[in-house]
Write a protein that holds these residues in place. Structure first.
Motif, PDB file in Angstrom:
ATOM      1  N   GLN A  58     -18.954 -50.589  48.863  1.00  0.00           N
ATOM      2  CA  GLN A  58     -18.850 -51.489  47.713  1.00  0.00           C
ATOM      3  C   GLN A  58     -18.190 -50.784  46.529  1.00  0.00           C
ATOM      4  N   ALA A  62     -13.895 -51.871  45.238  1.00  0.00           N
ATOM      5  CA  ALA A  62     -13.606 -52.200  43.838  1.00  0.00           C
ATOM      6  C   ALA A  62     -12.387 -51.449  43.312  1.00  0.00           C
ATOM      7  N   ARG A 125     -11.591 -58.917  46.485  1.00  0.00           N
ATOM      8  CA  ARG A 125     -12.391 -57.690  46.402  1.00  0.00           C
ATOM      9  C   ARG A 125     -13.774 -57.987  45.810  1.00  0.00           C
ATOM     10  N   ARG A 129     -17.255 -57.189  47.616  1.00  0.00           N
ATOM     11  CA  ARG A 129     -18.175 -56.265  46.955  1.00  0.00           C
ATOM     12  C   ARG A 129     -19.574 -56.889  46.811  1.00  0.00           C
TER      13      ARG A 129
END
Lengths: 172, 135
Positions: A58, A62, A125, A129
């Motif tokens: 995660q 990012a 994204r 995430r």
């Protein structure tokens, strides 16, 4: 919020104080010689590694310097060690779909399968995430309850006796 | 003045300890914690990091704000998971951590005895809150 992320966050929050039903099932899963201890050790290790993996992924997703498709593919491959994506795309296990068969963590296997399929469908994204963070949180709570099942102190004392090590220091 | 309040429901009664919040070192982390308190979780003991208790938390989603080595009484966030870490004796650190609160030195002796119980008797319910107290 993605529905599977919301379900994972809510389930994880509930497990802050509620023992998951999966834990009772895991305690009934016996290993090679009818022993449960190794099932617990392996499940605990798998979830500990998965918490760290979800955390790192995660963070990675990012950042633009990590390729989006590669991060998603690696996440899905990692999750397949617990359960395959719930879209029928992975019949053969890469390492083993262990959550249900090996550890009898059936709810965890189901949530993992659905989260994995959702990751493959995600296009941003931020969405990926969110799902990875939800998995990290949920796995962390299940891991906590496996941890609490394990008699660390008693086994540490017995282990020291068996191995000829000094006895563990008493608590202050 | 706001302080972190920890209440541990041991079999022989509740143990309550307060910790100073380090707004200067971890303002975003403390703000995130303020949004999720009060919460409870069974307290556990570290197996490798020496004199440390651990507590799983709600998801906080914050970045590291300081990279510190803990002293006795310090409380920090381990981000993967995440969970709180509380050190009750001096240790040989295995890495840095994000410290956001500290138990006062005058409370450390009792804190050490109480939290050391988590090794032999893990699973007592710890409740975390941030409360207003007299300075």
């Amino acid at each position: 919020m993605n529905p599977i992320a919301q379900e994972l966050f809510e389930t994880g929050d509930r497990y802050l104080m509620e023992r998951p039903e999966d834990i009772a099932a895991m305690r009934s899963r016996m290993g090679t010689r009818g022993q449960n201890m190794t099932v617990q050790i392996y499940a605990f290790s798998a979830l500990g590694s998965s918490v760290d993996a979800m955390y790192l992924l995660q963070e990675a997703v990012a950042k633009d310097d990590y390729d989006f498709d590669t991060v998603v593919k690696f996440a899905v491959d990692w999750l397949s060690t617990l359960a395959p994506p719930a879209d029928g795309s992975q019949g053969a296990a890469i390492i083993g779909h262990r959550a249900s068969v090996h550890y009898r963590l059936d709810q965890l296997a189901d949530l993992t399968s659905r989260a994995s399929a959702a990751l493959k469908q995600a296009t941003t994204r931020a969405e990926v995430r969110e799902i990875l963070q939800a998995l990290e949180h949920y796995y962390n709570q299940v891991r906590t309850w496996i941890d609490l099942e394990f008699p660390w102190h008693e086994l540490a004392v017995k282990y020291a006796e068996l191995m000829g090590d000094p006895a563990p220091r008493p608590a202050p | 003045m706001k302080k972190l309040k920890l209440t541990v429901a041991f079999d022989d009664g509740d143990y309550v300890v307060y910790a100073k919040l380090h707004y200067d070192r971890a303002p975003n982390l403390i703000a995130a914690i303020e949004k999720v308190v009060p919460f409870s979780n069974p307290v556990r003991h570290a197996r490798i990091c020496e004199s440390e208790w651990m507590l799983s938390t709600p998801y906080l989603g914050v970045e590291d704000e300081n990279f510190s080595y803990p002293d006795p009484g310090d409380i920090s966030l381990h981000r993967a998971g995440p969970h709180f870490c509380g050190w009750y004796e001096r240790i040989s650190p295995i890495g840095t951590t994000d410290i956001f609160a500290s138990v006062a030195s005058e409370d450390l002796e009792e804190y050490r005895k109480k939290m050391g119980r988590a090794w032999e008797h893990p699973g007592a319910k710890m409740t975390v809150d941030i409360v207003e107290v007299d300075a």
